[in-house]
Enzyme design. Structure first.
Site, PDB file in Angstrom:
ATOM      1  N   LYS A 235       0.790  -1.233   0.000  1.00 22.00           N
ATOM      2  CA  LYS A 235       0.000   0.000   0.000  1.00 22.00           C
ATOM      3  C   LYS A 235       0.822   1.283   0.000  1.00 22.00           C
ATOM      4  CE  LYS A 235      -3.962  -1.929   2.345  1.00 22.00           C
ATOM      5  NZ  LYS A 235      -4.724  -1.923   3.585  1.00 22.00           N
ATOM      6  N   GLY A 414      10.204  -2.281  11.980  1.00 20.31           N
ATOM      7  CA  GLY A 414       9.516  -1.077  12.445  1.00 20.31           C
ATOM      8  C   GLY A 414      10.483   0.054  12.746  1.00 20.31           C
TER       9      GLY A 414
HETATM   10  P1  AMP Z   1       4.393  -4.332   2.664  1.00 21.26           P
HETATM   11  O1  AMP Z   1       4.260  -4.979   4.006  1.00 21.26           O
HETATM   12  O2  AMP Z   1       3.598  -3.092   2.497  1.00 21.26           O
HETATM   13  O3  AMP Z   1       5.833  -4.200   2.232  1.00 21.26           O
HETATM   14  O4  AMP Z   1       3.684  -5.336   1.652  1.00 21.26           O
HETATM   15  C1  AMP Z   1       4.181  -6.604   1.349  1.00 21.26           C
HETATM   16  C2  AMP Z   1       3.109  -7.399   0.664  1.00 21.26           C
HETATM   17  O5  AMP Z   1       2.742  -6.764  -0.537  1.00 21.26           O
HETATM   18  C3  AMP Z   1       3.563  -8.791   0.284  1.00 21.26           C
HETATM   19  O6  AMP Z   1       2.847  -9.712   1.048  1.00 21.26           O
HETATM   20  C4  AMP Z   1       3.206  -8.914  -1.188  1.00 21.26           C
HETATM   21  O7  AMP Z   1       2.567 -10.117  -1.515  1.00 21.26           O
HETATM   22  C5  AMP Z   1       2.243  -7.754  -1.394  1.00 21.26           C
HETATM   23  N1  AMP Z   1       2.208  -7.301  -2.789  1.00 21.26           N
HETATM   24  C6  AMP Z   1       3.240  -6.989  -3.557  1.00 21.26           C
HETATM   25  N2  AMP Z   1       2.825  -6.664  -4.806  1.00 21.26           N
HETATM   26  C7  AMP Z   1       1.482  -6.797  -4.812  1.00 21.26           C
HETATM   27  C8  AMP Z   1       0.477  -6.623  -5.795  1.00 21.26           C
HETATM   28  N3  AMP Z   1       0.771  -6.242  -7.028  1.00 21.26           N
HETATM   29  N4  AMP Z   1      -0.809  -6.847  -5.436  1.00 21.26           N
HETATM   30  C9  AMP Z   1      -1.112  -7.241  -4.193  1.00 21.26           C
HETATM   31  N5  AMP Z   1      -0.212  -7.422  -3.215  1.00 21.26           N
HETATM   32  C10 AMP Z   1       1.076  -7.195  -3.509  1.00 21.26           C
END
Ligand code: AMP
Length: 433
Positions: A235, A414
């Protein structure tokens, strides 16, 4: 001969404290004294002969159902600091938390890590069933040079997380010099990570924590250019403060992962059923505008691996990132995107990587993250400095075997994110001030 005066109590002479000559800006640590900011004390600034070190370590290690340690990385990471103190002729009191106990839960006892500490460090630690109290104090007082005492889980006492002063004071009575070597909890103002420091005149960072700070400093205050940040993950909203803070410090911003599609939608593209935060579109456009004003090149994906369901069994194809049909979603970056990203990485001297480029947990959508890992590993081999940090990118780097091919993998998700956001970390500030 110049003296660097830092803090009320310390005068660090030019000859001794080499660390002063290396200019360390501590990200997020605000202090009124510039020299103080540049002088970080580490265990190398002390001779521990005849002294007892109270070390805050991060032994929050995973245990299996038989309560055996399954991953000793965090214990190994603390070893150099412990060894230096013992080799000096000092003794060591180790304190840590383990898990999130509600009171005294047996499964969270640090006694389960005693044998692993013995195996890793080569010294059998003594263990006490608490971290404060008469028995603990007596055990600490009895410690001889070369010996280690491991305290019971700090979080058996709610005063630890509450940052209670009396509790911190009792902990402080267990050592002569306070050493913080737990980066993972440096962003928490807990008793053992922050409050305890005020009861010590002599306090410093352990090697692990110093290395974390130094690595982040290298990224955030680099004189070498270009500096490239790769931000992926799910996100935009969880990375927004990071992006805003680093825009002044980078030359390239590579965006990947799920957050891509909020940018693409905001720019008028068609994203099908891809992950999106519709209410963050304006924010995305603002980021792009700010980046342009600051001369930061933003590299967005141009194509995606799209899928007709969020599963390993999905049908997939490559599509332009802004022409994704309804019913399909972008789950990884496509080949043209990878070529663009690889070219940017190849030219970069400093690389920060936070967040995977796709749903790397599924083989079908892991290629982007793996190829990016290769590109960063190659750049590192050719002299770039690369720092990987933040939960899922660390998991990805470990999963695909890049751990030893990048310059540094941060141990504190974190804490690292908060530093990248420009926040002051209480655990670091408590020692620096
Ligand atoms: P974060 O904790 O914000 O770094 O998010 C990591 C997560 O983002 C991982 O579990 C990935 O599977 C997910 N992710 C990466 N690319 C995508 C995408 N295109 N659509 C959905 N989820 C994603």
């Amino acid at each position: 001969m110049p003296f660097y005066i830092f803090g009320k109590n310390y005068i660090c002479k030019q000859g001794k404290a080499l660390i002063c000559l290396y200019k360390w800006e501590i990200p997020g640590v605000k202090t009124t004294n510039k020299q103080q900011n540049n002088c970080m004390k580490t265990v190398d600034d002390f001779n521990f002969k005849g002294k007892q070190a109270l070390i805050r370590v991060d032994f929050n290690v995973p245990l299996d159902k038989d309560l055996k340690v399954t991953d000793a990385n965090r214990i190994e990471a603390a070893k150099p600091t412990i060894e230096k103190i013992l080799e000096d002729g000092g003794s060591v009191v180790l304190m840590s938390h383990l898990g999130r106990p509600e009171g005294r839960e047996e499964k969270f006892s640090l006694k389960h890590v005693v044998s692993k500490v013995a195996e890793v460090v080569g010294v059998e630690p003594k263990f006490v069933n608490d971290c404060i109290g008469d028995e603990v104090k007596a055990a600490a007082d009895d410690l001889e040079p070369g010996e280690i005492l491991l305290l019971e889980n700090l979080r058996y006492h709610k005063e630890e997380k509450a940052g209670d002063e009396d509790f911190a004071k009792k902990l402080s009575e267990l050592g002569d010099i306070y050493v913080n070597d737990a980066f993972g909890t440096a962003h928490r103002a807990h008793a053992s990570t922050t409050v305890v420091a005020k009861f010590f005149e002599d306090k410093c960072f352990g090697y692990l924590l110093a290395k974390e700070i130094k690595s982040l400093d290298k990224v955030l205050h680099s004189k070498e250019k270009p500096v490239t940040a790769v931000l992926g993950g799910a996100k935009v909203s969880s990375k927004i403060t990071v992006i805003e803070n680093i825009l002044d410090k980078i030359d390239n911003l590579i965006i990947g992962g799920g957050m891509t599609y909020t940018f693409i939608l905001a720019k008028g593209g068609k994203i099908g059923n891809s992950l999106v935060e519709e209410d963050k579109q304006e924010l995305a456009l603002e980021i792009l505008k700010k980046a342009e004003e600051k001369n930061v090149q933003v590299h967005l994906p141009v194509d995606s691996v799209i899928a007709d369901s969020f599963s390993e069994e999905a049908n997939t194809k490559i599509e332009k990132v802004d022409a994704i049909p309804d019913g399909w979603m972008g789950l990884d970056v496509g080949p043209d995107t990878l070529k663009n990203f690889e070219a940017v990485i190849k030219e970069s001297k400093i690389i920060l990587w936070n967040g995977p480029l796709g749903v790397f947990e599924m083989d079908k959508f892991s290629k982007g993250t793996i190829e990016l890992g290769h590109a960063i590993a190659n750049a590192t081999k050719n002299g770039a400095f690369s720092l990987v940090g933040g939960g899922d990118s660390v998991a990805a780097v470990k999963k695909f075997g890049f751990e030893d091919k990048v310059s540094y993998v941060s141990t504190g998700g974190g804490a690292m994110l908060e530093m990248l956001e420009g926040k002051s970390l209480p655990g670091i500030a408590a020692i620096s001030q």
